[in-house]
Design an enzyme around this catalytic site. Structure first.
Site, short mmCIF file in Angstrom:
data_model
loop_
_atom_site.label_atom_id
_atom_site.label_comp_id
_atom_site.label_asym_id
_atom_site.label_seq_id
_atom_site.Cartn_x
_atom_site.Cartn_y
_atom_site.Cartn_z
N ASP A 82 0.83 -1.21 0.00
CA ASP A 82 0.00 0.00 0.00
C ASP A 82 0.87 1.26 0.00
O ASP A 82 2.00 1.25 0.47
CB ASP A 82 -0.91 0.02 1.23
CG ASP A 82 -0.12 -0.05 2.53
OD1 ASP A 82 0.86 -0.82 2.59
OD2 ASP A 82 -0.47 0.68 3.48
N GLU A 83 0.28 2.31 -0.52
CA GLU A 83 0.82 3.68 -0.40
C GLU A 83 2.32 3.77 -0.70
O GLU A 83 3.05 4.48 -0.01
CB GLU A 83 0.56 4.23 1.01
CG GLU A 83 -0.92 4.34 1.31
CD GLU A 83 -1.19 4.76 2.76
OE1 GLU A 83 -1.97 5.70 2.95
OE2 GLU A 83 -0.63 4.17 3.69
C1 ACM Z 1 -3.73 1.33 4.50
O1 ACM Z 1 -4.61 1.79 5.26
N1 ACM Z 1 -2.70 2.07 4.14
C2 ACM Z 1 -3.81 -0.03 3.99
#
Ligand code: ACM
Length: 512
Positions: free
Chosen positions: A325-326
């Site tokens: 993620d991110e």
């Molecule tokens: C997330 O909340 N960055 C998965």
């Protein structure tokens, strides 16, 4: 005194004691079960649990002994000593736990039959037996007093889950929580038939699992946390203890090493993992998206190979979560190349990949699962590529979201999630085009930027987790908030008995 008079006196005393305490409940359908079972029928009498009740366990079913011990410890508190005995055949009285295959009930299903003299808990597998026991425990009064006989209403419950994956995630990176706290969380989850506990073991602020071939990860990367506290980490022995504790309660641990972003703790521990060869400073703030492993250095993949190998060796469960993620400071093509390679490493060590919804942008390998948290487009793309989905929509299921604007902990970037909002959604109707057959289950994550101790974990997790447990277990058409809130109201006393510091939402008519 004449013996008859003594007997008469004792009998009337027993009657008086019995009639002064709560009336005996005989209607099983009135029990406030969470999650709500698929079917409950009542037969209108009661079973008495007392000191002489014996728990019988099907002979040879080793896995059931632990379940029997957990049951004995709970009811033993009320009736002092409970005997556990293996038997070849079903007894005529007492409590009997056995595995019996049933296509109709399916995996994790159970039938709990309570007669006047005999309680039978038949699971289709050991997990089903464990859940049958959890359901049985909810028929008992929340406040069991030592030495008191307990009455359980008679009837039959047939039950099985809608989703195979019913999870909670705890972020132990932003703040570290010792293994004793983790075990307490596991106990709480087990009572509600949650079967997955996802540990977010690494992030910018801390690396929390010993990797023997890369010792500085914990020496340096584990030595701080958000706000600059001392952090901490689990040794591999601690982790194994957590895994076993969870396994004894039918819970599978899913370890997550978040990458290529969310990796500052690793980048601070080993200079060579950075593209410029320079170790990063510790990070104790709460920004995201600034760190990345160096995707075109071979040492990055040697590092990941070692981490996955060591962690997979001590993880009996089928999954390895690669985060993903991110990764805002990783170029798109580099990200795709990286995720493609890392999935293969995970597969090589015999685990199935889970990643946050962004990993759908890579080529997904067989059996990959994407965890929907924010981006519907990614999630649909993942399903098109053949992946299953875990539903963790931040706006409904993030346990770090505040209940309302007065909540003293947590964040609210996705939503305020009061107890009704947390309950009132259907995973199979949330994202257009993603239906039950695409969905492995649900998971409620607790990110810990603002959460620093067990009391704070409890306050954000309870009571919402009971609702997520019901969403994962009970068919959507059998769920509604009005019925749920009345059942939940009766669980306040159970939370108190478990010493859970829960949020007493005004939307729930808690029983005093
Ligand atoms: C997330 O909340 N960055 C998965």
């Amino acid at each position: 005194m004449n013996i008859k008079i003594v007997c008469l006196f004792m009998a009337s005393l027993a009657f008086l004691i019995q009639s002064c305490s709560e009336p005996v409940k005989t209607d099983l359908t009135q029990t406030a079960f969470i999650p709500k079972p698929v079917s409950v029928t009542a037969t209108g009498t009661a079973f008495e649990v007392n000191n002489s009740t014996i728990i019988y366990v099907q002979n040879g079913a080793e896995e059931l002994m632990k379940t029997a011990e957990i049951l004995a410890a709970k009811i033993g508190k009320a009736t002092e000593k409970i005997t556990i005995q293996p038997v070849q055949e079903a007894p005529s009285k007492g409590i009997y736990i056995a595995v019996e295959a049933s296509d109709e009930l399916g995996a994790e299903g159970y039938e709990l039959t309570i007669d006047k003299k005999l309680i039978t808990i038949k699971g289709t597998d050991p997990a089903g037996c464990f859940y049958g026991v959890q359901t049985f425990l909810q028929t008992l009064p929340a406040n069991l007093a030592s030495g008191e006989a307990i009455y359980v209403p008679t009837g039959t419950i047939r039950d099985y889950p809608v989703y195979a994956y019913r999870g909670m995630m705890l972020d132990v990176s932003r703040h570290f929580f010792p293994k004793e706290d983790v075990k307490k969380v596991i106990d709480m989850l087990a009572a509600y038939k949650i079967n997955i506990f996802h540990l977010h073991l690494s992030d910018d602020q801390g690396w929390r699992i010993e990797i023997k071939s890369w010792p500085k990860l914990t020496e340096i990367g584990g030595s701080t946390q958000v706000g600059g506290g001392e952090g901490g980490y689990y040794t591999q022995e601690d982790y194994k203890e957590i895994v076993q504790y969870a396994m004894d309660r039918s819970i599978t641990i899913v370890p997550e090493i978040d990458m290529p972003g969310h990796t500052n703790a690793a980048l601070a521990s080993y200079a060579e993992l950075n593209c410029d060869g320079k170790a990063r400073d510790h990070y104790t703030g709460t920004e995201v998206g600034f760190s990345s492993l160096c995707t075109d250095k071979e040492i990055t993949y040697e590092f990941i190979d070692d981490v996955v190998r060591e962690l997979a060796e001590i993880t009996p469960g089928p999954y390895f979560h690669i985060g993903g993620d991110e990764s805002l400071s990783t170029k798109h093509d580099d990200y795709v190349y990286f995720v493609n390679r890392v999935q293969k490493i995970v597969e090589q060590y015999g685990k199935k990949v889970i990643g946050w919804d962004e990993i759908a942008n890579a080529e997904l390998i067989d059996n990959a699962t994407i965890q929907f948290w924010a981006n519907e487009k990614n999630t649909k793309l993942g399903v098109e590529k053949g992946a299953q989905v875990i539903m963790s929509p931040a706006r409904y299921a993030y346990l770090d979201m505040q209940y309302d604007s007065t909540t003293h902990l947590g964040l609210h970037w996705a939503a305020y999630i009061e107890v009704d909002r947390g309950y009132n959604w259907d995973p199979a109707k949330l994202v257009e085009g993603i239906t039950q057959e695409n969905i492995k289950g649900i998971e409620a994550p607790l990110w810990a930027e603002t959460i620093t101790n067990l009391d704070e974990i409890e306050y954000m997790v309870f009571p919402r987790i009971s609702g997520y447990a019901e969403i994962g277990w009970t068919p959507a058409e059998q769920r509604d908030w009005e019925s749920y809130k009345l059942r939940l109201a009766k669980h306040g006393k159970r939370f108190e008995k478990m010493e859970i510091d829960y949020y007493k939402s005004k939307l729930v008519p808690w029983e005093e």
